[in-house]
Design a protein around this motif. Structure first.
Motif, PDB file in Angstrom:
ATOM      1  N   ALA A 122     -41.720 -33.333 -49.483  1.00 51.43           N
ATOM      2  CA  ALA A 122     -41.588 -32.318 -50.532  1.00 51.43           C
ATOM      3  C   ALA A 122     -40.140 -31.839 -50.663  1.00 51.43           C
ATOM      4  N   ALA A 123     -39.503 -31.558 -49.540  1.00 49.13           N
ATOM      5  CA  ALA A 123     -38.110 -31.094 -49.575  1.00 49.13           C
ATOM      6  C   ALA A 123     -37.190 -32.193 -50.124  1.00 49.13           C
ATOM      7  N   GLY A 124     -37.464 -33.427 -49.766  1.00 51.68           N
ATOM      8  CA  GLY A 124     -36.676 -34.535 -50.295  1.00 51.68           C
ATOM      9  C   GLY A 124     -36.819 -34.675 -51.792  1.00 51.68           C
ATOM     10  N   MET A 125     -38.029 -34.493 -52.296  1.00 55.57           N
ATOM     11  CA  MET A 125     -38.261 -34.572 -53.744  1.00 55.57           C
ATOM     12  C   MET A 125     -37.516 -33.448 -54.473  1.00 55.57           C
ATOM     13  N   VAL A 126     -37.555 -32.240 -53.923  1.00 52.49           N
ATOM     14  CA  VAL A 126     -36.848 -31.110 -54.539  1.00 52.49           C
ATOM     15  C   VAL A 126     -35.340 -31.384 -54.544  1.00 52.49           C
ATOM     16  N   ALA A 127     -34.821 -31.872 -53.444  1.00 52.08           N
ATOM     17  CA  ALA A 127     -33.389 -32.180 -53.369  1.00 52.08           C
ATOM     18  C   ALA A 127     -33.018 -33.284 -54.361  1.00 52.08           C
ATOM     19  N   SER A 128     -33.891 -34.259 -54.531  1.00 45.41           N
ATOM     20  CA  SER A 128     -33.647 -35.326 -55.509  1.00 45.41           C
ATOM     21  C   SER A 128     -33.609 -34.769 -56.920  1.00 45.41           C
ATOM     22  N   LEU A 129     -34.486 -33.823 -57.218  1.00 43.07           N
ATOM     23  CA  LEU A 129     -34.485 -33.189 -58.538  1.00 43.07           C
ATOM     24  C   LEU A 129     -33.168 -32.446 -58.786  1.00 43.07           C
ATOM     25  N   ILE A 130     -32.630 -31.840 -57.748  1.00 36.17           N
ATOM     26  CA  ILE A 130     -31.316 -31.193 -57.877  1.00 36.17           C
ATOM     27  C   ILE A 130     -30.262 -32.251 -58.210  1.00 36.17           C
ATOM     28  N   GLY A 131     -30.337 -33.404 -57.542  1.00 29.60           N
ATOM     29  CA  GLY A 131     -29.412 -34.499 -57.828  1.00 29.60           C
ATOM     30  C   GLY A 131     -29.536 -34.990 -59.261  1.00 29.60           C
ATOM     31  N   ILE A 132     -30.763 -35.076 -59.761  1.00 26.74           N
ATOM     32  CA  ILE A 132     -30.980 -35.500 -61.150  1.00 26.74           C
ATOM     33  C   ILE A 132     -30.353 -34.480 -62.095  1.00 26.74           C
ATOM     34  N   GLY A 133     -30.475 -33.189 -61.757  1.00 25.73           N
ATOM     35  CA  GLY A 133     -29.848 -32.142 -62.569  1.00 25.73           C
ATOM     36  C   GLY A 133     -28.335 -32.292 -62.615  1.00 25.73           C
ATOM     37  N   VAL A 134     -27.741 -32.598 -61.474  1.00 25.35           N
ATOM     38  CA  VAL A 134     -26.293 -32.803 -61.415  1.00 25.35           C
ATOM     39  C   VAL A 134     -25.895 -34.000 -62.281  1.00 25.35           C
ATOM     40  N   ILE A 135     -26.677 -35.059 -62.215  1.00 22.53           N
ATOM     41  CA  ILE A 135     -26.397 -36.247 -63.023  1.00 22.53           C
ATOM     42  C   ILE A 135     -26.483 -35.923 -64.511  1.00 22.53           C
ATOM     43  N   LYS A 136     -27.461 -35.124 -64.895  1.00 18.76           N
ATOM     44  CA  LYS A 136     -27.590 -34.711 -66.305  1.00 18.76           C
ATOM     45  C   LYS A 136     -26.358 -33.927 -66.753  1.00 18.76           C
ATOM     46  N   LEU A 137     -25.824 -33.071 -65.867  1.00 18.24           N
ATOM     47  CA  LEU A 137     -24.606 -32.329 -66.200  1.00 18.24           C
ATOM     48  C   LEU A 137     -23.422 -33.276 -66.400  1.00 18.24           C
ATOM     49  N   VAL A 138     -23.319 -34.278 -65.546  1.00 15.14           N
ATOM     50  CA  VAL A 138     -22.234 -35.261 -65.675  1.00 15.14           C
ATOM     51  C   VAL A 138     -22.383 -36.037 -66.984  1.00 15.14           C
ATOM     52  N   GLN A 139     -23.606 -36.433 -67.313  1.00 16.31           N
ATOM     53  CA  GLN A 139     -23.832 -37.161 -68.563  1.00 16.31           C
ATOM     54  C   GLN A 139     -23.488 -36.296 -69.770  1.00 16.31           C
ATOM     55  N   ARG A 140     -23.826 -35.016 -69.704  1.00 16.59           N
ATOM     56  CA  ARG A 140     -23.489 -34.099 -70.801  1.00 16.59           C
ATOM     57  C   ARG A 140     -21.982 -33.983 -70.929  1.00 16.59           C
ATOM     58  N   ARG A 141     -21.300 -33.924 -69.793  1.00 29.94           N
ATOM     59  CA  ARG A 141     -19.838 -33.846 -69.807  1.00 29.94           C
ATOM     60  C   ARG A 141     -19.232 -35.103 -70.439  1.00 29.94           C
ATOM     61  N   GLN A 142     -19.797 -36.268 -70.113  1.00 28.80           N
ATOM     62  CA  GLN A 142     -19.318 -37.517 -70.710  1.00 28.80           C
ATOM     63  C   GLN A 142     -19.557 -37.530 -72.222  1.00 28.80           C
ATOM     64  N   ARG A 143     -20.714 -37.054 -72.657  1.00 30.06           N
ATOM     65  CA  ARG A 143     -21.007 -36.974 -74.102  1.00 30.06           C
ATOM     66  C   ARG A 143     -20.025 -36.039 -74.790  1.00 30.06           C
ATOM     67  N   ASN A 144     -19.770 -34.879 -74.186  1.00 29.93           N
ATOM     68  CA  ASN A 144     -18.823 -33.919 -74.762  1.00 29.93           C
ATOM     69  C   ASN A 144     -17.422 -34.506 -74.843  1.00 29.93           C
ATOM     70  N   TRP A 145     -17.037 -35.279 -73.804  1.00 25.93           N
ATOM     71  CA  TRP A 145     -15.735 -35.929 -73.813  1.00 25.93           C
ATOM     72  C   TRP A 145     -15.634 -36.872 -75.013  1.00 25.93           C
ATOM     73  N   ALA A 146     -16.662 -37.698 -75.199  1.00 20.82           N
ATOM     74  CA  ALA A 146     -16.646 -38.658 -76.308  1.00 20.82           C
ATOM     75  C   ALA A 146     -16.623 -37.938 -77.649  1.00 20.82           C
ATOM     76  N   GLN A 147     -17.426 -36.889 -77.804  1.00 24.83           N
ATOM     77  CA  GLN A 147     -17.455 -36.148 -79.067  1.00 24.83           C
ATOM     78  C   GLN A 147     -16.112 -35.482 -79.356  1.00 24.83           C
ATOM     79  N   ALA A 148     -15.480 -34.939 -78.317  1.00 25.75           N
ATOM     80  CA  ALA A 148     -14.166 -34.314 -78.506  1.00 25.75           C
ATOM     81  C   ALA A 148     -13.124 -35.342 -78.925  1.00 25.75           C
ATOM     82  N   GLN A 149     -13.170 -36.522 -78.308  1.00 29.27           N
ATOM     83  CA  GLN A 149     -12.218 -37.577 -78.667  1.00 29.27           C
ATOM     84  C   GLN A 149     -12.460 -38.061 -80.097  1.00 29.27           C
ATOM     85  N   LEU A 150     -13.733 -38.218 -80.458  1.00 26.75           N
ATOM     86  CA  LEU A 150     -14.051 -38.655 -81.818  1.00 26.75           C
ATOM     87  C   LEU A 150     -13.606 -37.605 -82.829  1.00 26.75           C
TER      88      LEU A 150
END
Length: 190
Positions: A122-150
Motif C-alpha cells: 500500500a505504501a509503495g502504491m501511494v509513493a508511486s502515485l506521488i511519482g506519477i504526479g511529479v511526472i505529470k508536472l514535468v510533462q506540463r512544464r514541457q508543454r508550457n515550454w513548447a507553447q511559449a516557444q511557439l
C-alpha cells in the motif's frame, strides 16, 4: 609553437551551426531524430531554454530575432528514451522506498509479517502515485515550454557543425522535416 599556444588557438576556433525554426513539436522531434541517424551526437544539438530563462536573457524578442544570437540561452537535447527511463526509474524507486518504509513501520509497530507485507504494498502504491504526479508536472512544464516557444514564433533547433558535410547533412535534415528559415551561422569564439 608552445603547447599552451596550440590550446589557445583551438579554444578560439570558430565553428558553425545550422539553425532551424519548427512550427510543431512533432516536426522538431522528427528533425532531431534525422540528425541523430545522420551522425550527429546529442551534445551537438540544442534548443532554446525554458521561457523564463529566455525572457530574462533576450526579453520578448521573437524566435527569428534570436536564432543567430550567441546570447540565446540554450538547453541540451535529451532523448525521449532517456526521459522515459528517468520517469520509470522515479516511479520504481518511490515504490521501493515506500514499500520498504511501510513494511518496516508496520513490522515494528504490529509485529505481524502479513500486515507488514500489505502495508508495504500500500505504501509503495501511494509513493508511486506521488511519482506519477511529479511526472505529470514535468510533462506540463514541457508543454508550457513548447507553447511559449511557439508563441515566440517557433521552436528553435541548433546543430553544431564542424565540417561542410555536417553542415549539408544538418541543413537537409531540418529542411526535410519541415524546418523554416534553415540556415548556417558562425559562432564567434568566447
Amino acid at each position: 609553437m608552445e603547447p599552451n599556444e596550440t590550446n589557445t588557438l583551438e579554444q578560439r576556433r570558430e565553428f558553425s551551426e545550422v539553425v532551424g525554426l519548427f512550427d510543431s513539436v512533432e516536426k522538431l522531434q522528427s528533425a532531431i531524430d534525422d540528425l541523430l541517424t545522420h551522425g550527429f551526437d546529442r551534445s551537438q544539438i540544442s534548443l532554446l531554454a525554458e521561457d523564463d530563462a529566455a525572457r530574462e536573457k533576450v526579453g520578448t524578442k521573437s524566435s527569428t530575432e534570436i536564432e543567430d544570437s550567441d546570447e540565446a540561452p540554450r538547453i541540451s537535447y535529451i532523448e525521449t528514451e532517456s526521459l522515459n527511463e528517468g520517469k520509470a526509474s522515479l516511479i520504481g524507486l518511490l515504490f521501493y522506498v515506500g514499500a520498504i518504509a511501510g513494511a518496516i513501520a508496520v513490522w515494528t509497530i504490529r509485529g505481524s509479517f502479513a500486515e507488514a507485507i500489505f502495508a508495504g504494498i500500500a505504501a509503495g502504491m501511494v509513493a508511486s502515485l506521488i511519482g506519477i504526479g511529479v511526472i505529470k508536472l514535468v510533462q506540463r512544464r514541457q508543454r508550457n515550454w513548447a507553447q511559449a516557444q511557439l508563441a515566440r514564433g517557433g521552436l528553435l533547433l541548433w546543430a553544431r557543425t564542424w565540417t561542410d558535410d555536417h553542415e549539408r547533412a544538418a541543413l537537409d535534415a531540418m529542411e526535410r522535416n519541415g524546418g523554416h528559415d534553415v540556415h548556417v551561422h558562425t559562432v564567434a569564439p568566447a
